[in-house]
Write an enzyme that holds these catalytic residues in place. Structure first.
Site, PDB file in Angstrom:
ATOM      1  N   HIS A  81      -9.273   5.078  -1.021  1.00  7.36           N
ATOM      2  CA  HIS A  81      -8.939   4.605   0.705  1.00  7.36           C
ATOM      3  C   HIS A  81      -9.224   5.694   1.158  1.00  7.36           C
ATOM      4  O   HIS A  81     -10.947   6.263   1.269  1.00  7.36           O
ATOM      5  CB  HIS A  81      -8.030   5.177   0.052  1.00  7.36           C
ATOM      6  CG  HIS A  81      -6.829   4.985  -0.940  1.00  7.36           C
ATOM      7  ND1 HIS A  81      -5.681   4.004  -0.576  1.00  7.36           N
ATOM      8  CD2 HIS A  81      -6.933   4.533  -2.294  1.00  7.36           C
ATOM      9  CE1 HIS A  81      -4.827   3.463  -0.870  1.00  7.36           C
ATOM     10  NE2 HIS A  81      -5.996   3.816  -2.268  1.00  7.36           N
ATOM     11  N   GLY A  82      -9.194   5.045   2.974  1.00  7.06           N
ATOM     12  CA  GLY A  82      -9.878   6.070   4.134  1.00  7.06           C
ATOM     13  C   GLY A  82     -10.928   5.372   4.254  1.00  7.06           C
ATOM     14  O   GLY A  82     -12.124   6.488   4.463  1.00  7.06           O
ATOM     15  N   THR A 116      -7.899   1.815   9.816  1.00  7.49           N
ATOM     16  CA  THR A 116      -7.868   2.843  11.056  1.00  7.49           C
ATOM     17  C   THR A 116      -8.662   2.175  12.177  1.00  7.49           C
ATOM     18  O   THR A 116      -8.764   1.371  12.828  1.00  7.49           O
ATOM     19  CB  THR A 116      -8.408   4.159  10.332  1.00  7.49           C
ATOM     20  OG1 THR A 116      -7.044   4.677  10.090  1.00  7.49           O
ATOM     21  CG2 THR A 116      -8.444   4.576  12.089  1.00  7.49           C
ATOM     22  N   ASP A 168       1.020  -0.922  -0.241  1.00  3.63           N
ATOM     23  CA  ASP A 168      -0.010   0.159  -0.086  1.00  3.63           C
ATOM     24  C   ASP A 168       1.032   0.854  -0.218  1.00  3.63           C
ATOM     25  O   ASP A 168       2.250   1.182   0.644  1.00  3.63           O
ATOM     26  CB  ASP A 168      -0.905   0.150   1.260  1.00  3.63           C
ATOM     27  CG  ASP A 168      -1.892   0.793   1.265  1.00  3.63           C
ATOM     28  OD1 ASP A 168      -2.270   1.007   0.502  1.00  3.63           O
ATOM     29  OD2 ASP A 168      -2.645   1.043   2.705  1.00  3.63           O
ATOM     30  N   HIS A 169       0.268   1.898  -0.768  1.00  2.00           N
ATOM     31  CA  HIS A 169       1.551   3.341  -0.354  1.00  2.00           C
ATOM     32  C   HIS A 169       2.441   3.524  -1.014  1.00  2.00           C
ATOM     33  O   HIS A 169       3.021   4.131   0.024  1.00  2.00           O
ATOM     34  CB  HIS A 169       0.797   4.629   0.538  1.00  2.00           C
ATOM     35  CG  HIS A 169      -1.332   5.600   0.124  1.00  2.00           C
ATOM     36  ND1 HIS A 169      -0.687   5.961  -0.360  1.00  2.00           N
ATOM     37  CD2 HIS A 169      -1.430   4.742   0.927  1.00  2.00           C
ATOM     38  CE1 HIS A 169      -2.052   6.404  -0.282  1.00  2.00           C
ATOM     39  NE2 HIS A 169      -2.962   5.276   0.621  1.00  2.00           N
ATOM     40  N   HIS A 204      -7.704   9.238   4.980  1.00  2.00           N
ATOM     41  CA  HIS A 204      -7.509   8.779   5.492  1.00  2.00           C
ATOM     42  C   HIS A 204      -7.332   8.535   7.214  1.00  2.00           C
ATOM     43  O   HIS A 204      -7.304  10.013   7.513  1.00  2.00           O
ATOM     44  CB  HIS A 204      -5.532   8.653   5.196  1.00  2.00           C
ATOM     45  CG  HIS A 204      -5.082   7.431   4.007  1.00  2.00           C
ATOM     46  ND1 HIS A 204      -4.619   7.988   2.903  1.00  2.00           N
ATOM     47  CD2 HIS A 204      -5.443   6.706   3.321  1.00  2.00           C
ATOM     48  CE1 HIS A 204      -4.497   7.454   2.171  1.00  2.00           C
ATOM     49  NE2 HIS A 204      -5.070   6.705   2.699  1.00  2.00           N
ATOM     50  N   GLY A 205      -7.402   7.703   8.293  1.00  2.00           N
ATOM     51  CA  GLY A 205      -7.315   7.566   9.629  1.00  2.00           C
ATOM     52  C   GLY A 205      -8.954   8.464  10.211  1.00  2.00           C
ATOM     53  O   GLY A 205      -8.300   8.566  11.230  1.00  2.00           O
ATOM     54  N   ASN A 245     -10.434  -0.071   0.961  1.00  2.00           N
ATOM     55  CA  ASN A 245      -9.561  -0.356   1.953  1.00  2.00           C
ATOM     56  C   ASN A 245     -10.190   0.402   3.306  1.00  2.00           C
ATOM     57  O   ASN A 245     -10.604   1.386   3.376  1.00  2.00           O
ATOM     58  CB  ASN A 245      -8.492   0.690   1.540  1.00  2.00           C
ATOM     59  CG  ASN A 245      -7.345   0.097  -0.081  1.00  2.00           C
ATOM     60  OD1 ASN A 245      -8.091  -0.123  -0.270  1.00  2.00           O
ATOM     61  ND2 ASN A 245      -6.351   1.066   0.581  1.00  2.00           N
TER      62      ASN A 245
END
Ligand code: 13P
Length: 281
Positions: A207-208, A232, A81-82, A179-180, A229
């Protein structure tokens, strides 16, 4: 079965569903993620940051994913990932990852295209799939923060050019997710997602995923999201349960008494997410 991203996203596209991609932070989470996917009868993408891959060891991750796929009868993709660094990507491919993400989203379009093409050229030699990102997702991922004023939605015209020039297998889109984000929920720009889907014919990635409202999952899948994805939510679930267990138990108790309840939490979250991602009314 140990599969590539391209293979599982093709299956997802045929069924108008998304495949769950779950970030693991340690070896312990792996069986819980994979067992949940077996229970729900869907493929699963296990993904690691470069940090996690270096911590556990790339080859360890590859061999464990392969052996668990065999042992549990699962279809598993192992995805990096990333990754912003070409050498990190080569390391993962050389060790046997079946999928990688090159994240050139902070670069100007031309440089993102060049960097992505270089990764695709290497990955294709080994039959490894490539995801790349255009636009910027907000929030913090593996310690790297993107401020809200740096967030840029994916531009549909750029996306057409990017996909055409790079030959990637999946495109991560910036449509308002962060994200997060777990204390609040995301406002998704569905209009932008539709504009991208109308002109791009490869699987799209969100994402996120932790911050996405449950009622929005179906809408984004119907608009072309095929890889979802989630990181968290697993981390917070594990840490909360772990904290409660360690607080409650004596210090000389078997470590399993503290770990197994966390695994149960992970399995429950992954199962619940996959049920949504199947997109069955
Ligand atoms: P969350 O941690 O916000 O769920 O995002 C995961 C992710 O997109 C990994 O790339």
């Amino acid at each position: 079965m140990y599969s590539t991203l391209k293979e599982v996203l093709k299956e997802a596209n045929d069924l108008n569903m998304a495949v769950g991609a779950f970030n693991t932070h340690n070896l312990e989470m792996l069986p819980a993620i994979i067992k949940a996917a077996v229970k729900e009868k869907t493929p699963v993408i296990v993904q690691t940051s470069c940090g996690t891959a270096n911590y556990i060891g790339h080859k360890n991750l590859v061999s464990i994913c392969k052996s668990m796929a065999d042992e549990y009868g699962a279809e598993v993709v192992l995805h990096l990932d990333h990754a912003k660094d070409y050498d990190e990507i080569r390391k993962a491919i050389d060790a046997g990852y079946s999928s990688v993400m090159f994240d050139g989203s902070s670069l100007p379009l031309k440089e993102n295209i060049l960097g992505t093409k270089r990764v695709v050229a290497y990955a294709k030699k080994y039959g490894v799939s490539v995801e790349a990102e255009l636009g910027t997702v907000g929030g913090t991922e593996d310690g790297i923060a993107v401020a809200q004023d740096e967030v840029r939605y994916t531009d549909p015209a750029d996306a057409v050019e990017f996909v055409k020039q790079t030959g990637i297998d999946a495109l991560a889109v910036a449509i308002g997710t962060n994200h997060g984000q777990y204390k609040s929920k995301t406002n998704i720009n569905f209009e932008r997602l539709k504009e991208i889907k109308d002109v791009v014919d490869i699987p799209l990635v969100i994402h996120g995923g932790t911050g996405v409202k449950e009622e929005d999952v179906k809408k984004v899948i119907d608009l072309g999201i095929r890889k979802f994805n989630v990181g968290t939510e697993l981390l917070v679930g594990w840490n909360r349960e772990s904290k409660a267990c360690y607080d409650e138990h004596k210090e000389n108790i078997s470590n399993r008494e503290n770990v197994v309840p966390c695994l149960n939490v992970i399995e429950e979250i992954v199962s619940r997410k996959i049920k949504l991602f199947k997109n069955i009314d």
